[in-house]
Write a protein that holds these residues in place. Sequence first.
Motif, mmCIF file in Angstrom:
data_model
loop_
_atom_site.group_PDB
_atom_site.id
_atom_site.type_symbol
_atom_site.label_atom_id
_atom_site.label_comp_id
_atom_site.label_asym_id
_atom_site.label_seq_id
_atom_site.Cartn_x
_atom_site.Cartn_y
_atom_site.Cartn_z
ATOM 1 N N LEU A 161 19.139 51.584 -55.261
ATOM 2 C CA LEU A 161 18.122 52.129 -56.163
ATOM 3 C C LEU A 161 16.828 52.428 -55.419
ATOM 4 C CD1 LEU A 161 17.232 52.801 -59.055
ATOM 5 C CD2 LEU A 161 16.600 50.391 -59.343
ATOM 6 N N ALA A 162 16.460 51.518 -54.498
ATOM 7 C CA ALA A 162 15.237 51.749 -53.719
ATOM 8 C C ALA A 162 15.382 52.977 -52.816
ATOM 9 C CB ALA A 162 14.908 50.507 -52.889
ATOM 10 N N ASP A 163 16.560 53.101 -52.183
ATOM 11 C CA ASP A 163 16.774 54.281 -51.326
ATOM 12 C C ASP A 163 16.718 55.567 -52.141
ATOM 13 O OD1 ASP A 163 17.054 52.620 -49.173
ATOM 14 O OD2 ASP A 163 19.258 52.592 -49.228
ATOM 15 N N ARG A 164 17.310 55.532 -53.326
ATOM 16 C CA ARG A 164 17.254 56.724 -54.161
ATOM 17 C C ARG A 164 15.819 57.035 -54.583
ATOM 18 N NH1 ARG A 164 19.961 56.628 -60.016
ATOM 19 N NH2 ARG A 164 18.015 55.484 -60.385
ATOM 20 N N THR A 165 15.065 55.971 -54.896
ATOM 21 C CA THR A 165 13.664 56.181 -55.253
ATOM 22 C C THR A 165 12.882 56.768 -54.086
ATOM 23 O OG1 THR A 165 13.806 54.289 -56.778
ATOM 24 C CG2 THR A 165 11.604 55.035 -56.131
ATOM 25 N N VAL A 166 13.162 56.259 -52.876
ATOM 26 C CA VAL A 166 12.478 56.800 -51.692
ATOM 27 C C VAL A 166 12.804 58.274 -51.522
ATOM 28 C CG1 VAL A 166 12.412 56.710 -49.179
ATOM 29 C CG2 VAL A 166 12.310 54.608 -50.501
ATOM 30 N N VAL A 167 14.102 58.599 -51.643
ATOM 31 C CA VAL A 167 14.501 60.012 -51.477
ATOM 32 C C VAL A 167 13.832 60.889 -52.534
ATOM 33 C CG1 VAL A 167 16.461 61.590 -51.572
ATOM 34 C CG2 VAL A 167 16.678 59.406 -50.366
ATOM 35 N N GLU A 168 13.793 60.393 -53.772
ATOM 36 C CA GLU A 168 13.161 61.179 -54.840
ATOM 37 C C GLU A 168 11.666 61.364 -54.581
ATOM 38 O OE1 GLU A 168 14.039 59.078 -58.368
ATOM 39 O OE2 GLU A 168 16.126 59.787 -58.514
ATOM 40 N N ALA A 203 21.914 42.792 -54.354
ATOM 41 C CA ALA A 203 21.007 43.322 -53.325
ATOM 42 C C ALA A 203 21.376 44.750 -52.956
ATOM 43 C CB ALA A 203 21.045 42.425 -52.092
ATOM 44 N N GLN A 204 22.677 45.024 -52.880
ATOM 45 C CA GLN A 204 23.106 46.388 -52.578
ATOM 46 C C GLN A 204 22.668 47.355 -53.681
ATOM 47 O OE1 GLN A 204 24.416 47.649 -49.899
ATOM 48 N NE2 GLN A 204 24.596 45.702 -48.804
ATOM 49 N N ARG A 205 22.784 46.875 -54.946
ATOM 50 C CA ARG A 205 22.338 47.756 -56.031
ATOM 51 C C ARG A 205 20.836 48.022 -55.942
ATOM 52 N NH1 ARG A 205 25.807 44.444 -59.252
ATOM 53 N NH2 ARG A 205 23.987 43.302 -60.006
ATOM 54 N N VAL A 206 20.075 46.957 -55.670
ATOM 55 C CA VAL A 206 18.623 47.135 -55.556
ATOM 56 C C VAL A 206 18.290 48.040 -54.381
ATOM 57 C CG1 VAL A 206 16.455 45.927 -55.121
ATOM 58 C CG2 VAL A 206 18.124 44.936 -56.676
ATOM 59 N N ARG A 207 19.002 47.818 -53.247
ATOM 60 C CA ARG A 207 18.731 48.638 -52.070
ATOM 61 C C ARG A 207 19.080 50.113 -52.330
ATOM 62 N NH1 ARG A 207 21.494 45.880 -49.040
ATOM 63 N NH2 ARG A 207 19.889 44.490 -48.216
ATOM 64 N N ALA A 231 -0.145 65.386 -45.249
ATOM 65 C CA ALA A 231 -0.512 63.979 -45.018
ATOM 66 C C ALA A 231 -0.201 63.123 -46.254
ATOM 67 C CB ALA A 231 -1.993 63.869 -44.657
ATOM 68 N N ALA A 232 -0.527 63.644 -47.446
ATOM 69 C CA ALA A 232 -0.251 62.887 -48.672
ATOM 70 C C ALA A 232 1.246 62.674 -48.868
ATOM 71 C CB ALA A 232 -0.841 63.627 -49.883
ATOM 72 N N ALA A 233 2.023 63.700 -48.543
ATOM 73 C CA ALA A 233 3.473 63.561 -48.668
ATOM 74 C C ALA A 233 4.001 62.486 -47.730
ATOM 75 C CB ALA A 233 4.166 64.909 -48.399
ATOM 76 N N GLY A 234 3.519 62.525 -46.483
ATOM 77 C CA GLY A 234 3.957 61.498 -45.526
ATOM 78 C C GLY A 234 3.535 60.103 -45.956
ATOM 79 N N THR A 235 2.298 59.960 -46.456
ATOM 80 C CA THR A 235 1.814 58.640 -46.900
ATOM 81 C C THR A 235 2.623 58.130 -48.097
ATOM 82 O OG1 THR A 235 -0.418 59.192 -46.144
ATOM 83 C CG2 THR A 235 -0.194 57.390 -47.725
ATOM 84 N N ALA A 236 2.886 58.999 -49.062
ATOM 85 C CA ALA A 236 3.664 58.597 -50.236
ATOM 86 C C ALA A 236 5.069 58.173 -49.842
ATOM 87 C CB ALA A 236 3.727 59.744 -51.256
ATOM 88 N N ALA A 237 5.662 58.881 -48.905
ATOM 89 C CA ALA A 237 7.011 58.525 -48.462
ATOM 90 C C ALA A 237 7.006 57.168 -47.765
ATOM 91 C CB ALA A 237 7.572 59.592 -47.527
ATOM 92 N N SER A 238 6.008 56.944 -46.905
ATOM 93 C CA SER A 238 5.933 55.654 -46.194
ATOM 94 C C SER A 238 5.725 54.493 -47.172
ATOM 95 C CB SER A 238 4.797 55.685 -45.162
ATOM 96 O OG SER A 238 5.015 56.703 -44.206
ATOM 97 N N GLU A 239 4.795 54.687 -48.134
ATOM 98 C CA GLU A 239 4.546 53.624 -49.105
ATOM 99 C C GLU A 239 5.783 53.332 -49.947
ATOM 100 O OE1 GLU A 239 1.225 54.911 -51.350
ATOM 101 O OE2 GLU A 239 -0.280 54.420 -49.800
ATOM 102 N N ALA A 240 6.485 54.361 -50.347
ATOM 103 C CA ALA A 240 7.699 54.164 -51.141
ATOM 104 C C ALA A 240 8.757 53.419 -50.336
ATOM 105 C CB ALA A 240 8.253 55.515 -51.626
ATOM 106 N N GLN A 241 8.890 53.789 -49.047
ATOM 107 C CA GLN A 241 9.861 53.109 -48.200
ATOM 108 C C GLN A 241 9.525 51.633 -48.032
ATOM 109 O OE1 GLN A 241 12.609 54.502 -46.949
ATOM 110 N NE2 GLN A 241 13.271 52.612 -45.979
ATOM 111 N N GLU A 242 8.236 51.341 -47.752
ATOM 112 C CA GLU A 242 7.813 49.945 -47.571
ATOM 113 C C GLU A 242 7.993 49.138 -48.855
ATOM 114 O OE1 GLU A 242 3.840 50.073 -46.216
ATOM 115 O OE2 GLU A 242 4.323 50.810 -44.201
#
Length: 352
Positions: free
Chosen positions: A209-216, A203-207, A318-329
């Motif tokens: 990876l997900a955090d890195r994907t969100v940052v990217e 789970a830590q690895r997935v988390r 707005a698109a940047a904010g939406t993409a970031a929110s969707e990636a985080q979720e």
Amino acid sequence: MRKTTFLLPIIVIVVAGLMSALFIVDEREKALVLQFGRVVAVKEDPGLAFKIPLIQEVVRYDDRILSRDVEPLEVTPLDDRRLVVDAFARFRIADVTQFRQAVGVGGVATAENRLDSILRAETREVLGSVTSKDILSSDRAALMLRIRNSAIFEARGLGLEIIDVRLKATDLPKQNLEATFERMRAEREREATDERARGHEAAQRVRALADRTVVELVSEAQREAEIIRGEADALRNNIFAEAFGKDPEFFEFYRSLTSYQRALKGSNSSMVMNPDSEFFNYLRSPSGGRAVTPPAPLPQAQVDAAEGAALEAAEADAAAGTAASEAQEEAETDVNNYEVDQVEDAEDGVQN
């Protein structure tokens, strides 16, 4: 009349003697004819048989297959893991003469007690030569056959034929059950802990990876937004430069108003300077001491281009904010689903 009186008792005695001399041998039994405790005849065939009244007696034995439950006994296999074994045997009286000589008047009860001793001894000897794993396995017919073959020779001395020996149950002693259960429970808990640890690690690895994907994704969106915003600012400045280049006086007026707006704020309204300073030119006279020429209106195309650039910059933000929110979720959803799966797998492992 007197003659009849003497004959009648004699006839009764003769009939009683004949009746006592006859006996019936059932097909399910064997009979021994004993004379003063010594075997004089063996009657194995069913039907009528004869004996001498008052001198000989008949002893009957069951000729069917008999069953004997052996008292539970404790054995110690090679791995020193004590077990309680419950067994039974099936036997029959093969030689009634030898059986009578071996057990005497005790009969079947005495024979069963002696057979118990033989079976207990052979069971301890055979089961003590193997491990508890062999005893508890489903393939233990060979062990039962060994016990039977070992007991057959000694049982022959009693006139018995052992047909089969079976192990009904093989359990741990009561005093060892709780310790065994605790050891099994500790082993299962250790396996469950290992599963949970591996699940948390995954789970830590997935988390991560997900955090890195969100940052990217956020970084990429912000970069694109900054590029669009920079292009819009450059277009706006270009339009302003062209507009101000056509009317320098309007540009100076606009710069002065901007300076007034920034300087004369509520938190910065105290100023010490010469009233004749050029800073207040546009405050002292309507024309600022110069002829004020109304600025020429900007071309509509430039105005539309500036507004379009500003709108594109806002849409990019707005698109940047939406993409970031969707990636985080999406990342949080993946992490939660993975954690739930790992926990369920660990719980299934504990229950099994």
